[in-house]
Design an enzyme around this catalytic site. Structure first.
Site, PDB file in Angstrom:
ATOM      1  CG  HIS A  71       0.278   6.046  -0.764  1.00 42.88           C
ATOM      2  ND1 HIS A  71      -0.820   6.440  -1.493  1.00 42.88           N
ATOM      3  CD2 HIS A  71      -0.211   5.585   0.429  1.00 42.88           C
ATOM      4  CE1 HIS A  71      -1.924   6.231  -0.793  1.00 42.88           C
ATOM      5  NE2 HIS A  71      -1.576   5.709   0.377  1.00 42.88           N
ATOM      6  CG  HIS A  92      -1.794   1.157   1.394  1.00 39.62           C
ATOM      7  ND1 HIS A  92      -3.169   1.060   1.393  1.00 39.62           N
ATOM      8  CD2 HIS A  92      -1.523   2.481   1.572  1.00 39.62           C
ATOM      9  CE1 HIS A  92      -3.708   2.255   1.549  1.00 39.62           C
ATOM     10  NE2 HIS A  92      -2.721   3.141   1.672  1.00 39.62           N
ATOM     11  CD  GLU A  93       1.570   3.335   3.722  1.00 45.70           C
ATOM     12  OE1 GLU A  93       1.670   4.431   3.123  1.00 45.70           O
ATOM     13  OE2 GLU A  93       0.586   3.040   4.428  1.00 45.70           O
TER      14      GLU A  93
END
Length: 222
Positions: free
Chosen positions: A128, A124-125
């Site tokens: 980003h 997820h990170e």
């Protein structure tokens, strides 16, 4: 008379090895430690486990395929991610990880029940980070932020059925989309530039179609 027998016996309580054993036993049982010592040992154990899992996820495809895949595509995009930029640290209870535009990721070391949870959070990170690297995201722009949150929640595994079931959300129709939308709105609402939940929901709705269908660098939703 045996000269050795005339030496005074060693007091176990003064032996360094005995003290080490005693401390180890106290760590395991919790007995004999103060509340501060127990908390310190708990945090240190969480940190060691987080670092071990992080190393495995960053280096072994069969353990963290989505993490290794994202690192590869970040490198192809000109953004190397050294392991030192991914930090295990204590966090509050509201999050499992975070991304900073300076190029750092935090893993909330006490929040992972298993390695798969950490893989999903790290992926997820990294989504980003990929968006920031490739698309020059303005994180103060709610539409930009909403788009990256939609993609990160959709592509990382955060919205797997069993993960949602564990959170208490059950749906047999468009469960994935509902999860992605809900979690994106929550994240945008936490943006300091977001005045209220209505603004967060509006930002997510405005970019939903294009951002949910954008699976780069994956060929499809992981």
């Amino acid at each position: 008379m045996d000269p050795a027998s005339s030496e005074p016996p060693v007091n176990p309580s003064e032996s360094r090895s005995f003290q080490r054993w005693l401390h180890k036993a106290a760590q395991v049982s919790g007995m004999g430690l103060t509340a501060d010592e127990r908390e310190r040992d708990r945090v240190e154990a969480q940190h060691r486990r987080c670092e071990q899992w992080k190393t495995e996820l960053l280096n072994y495809t069969f353990i963290g395929p989505s993490v290794v895949f994202m690192l590869k595509h970040l490198k192809l995009s000109g953004c190397l991610v050294p392991s030192s930029n991914i930090v295990c640290a204590p966090c509050d209870l509201t999050r499992s990880g975070g991304f900073h535009p300076a190029g750092a990721i935090i893993l909330c070391q006490g929040h992972f029940g298993d390695k798969k949870h950490m893989e999903d959070t790290l992926t997820h990170e990294l989504v980003h980070m990929y968006d920031h690297c490739k698309f020059n995201v303005d994180w103060k722009n709610l539409r930009h932020h909403a788009c990256s949150e939609i993609r990160a929640n959709s592509l990382s595994g955060d919205c797997r059925y069993m993960r949602e079931l564990g959170r208490g959300f059950v749906s047999f129709s468009k469960q994935h989309q509902a999860c992605v939308r809900r979690r994106a709105i929550l994240s945008v609402r936490a943006n300091p530039m977001c005045p209220d939940e209505a603004a967060a929901e509006r930002a997510v709705n405005e970019v939903w179609g294009s951002c949910f269908s954008d699976t780069r660098p994956f060929d499809e939703i992981y």
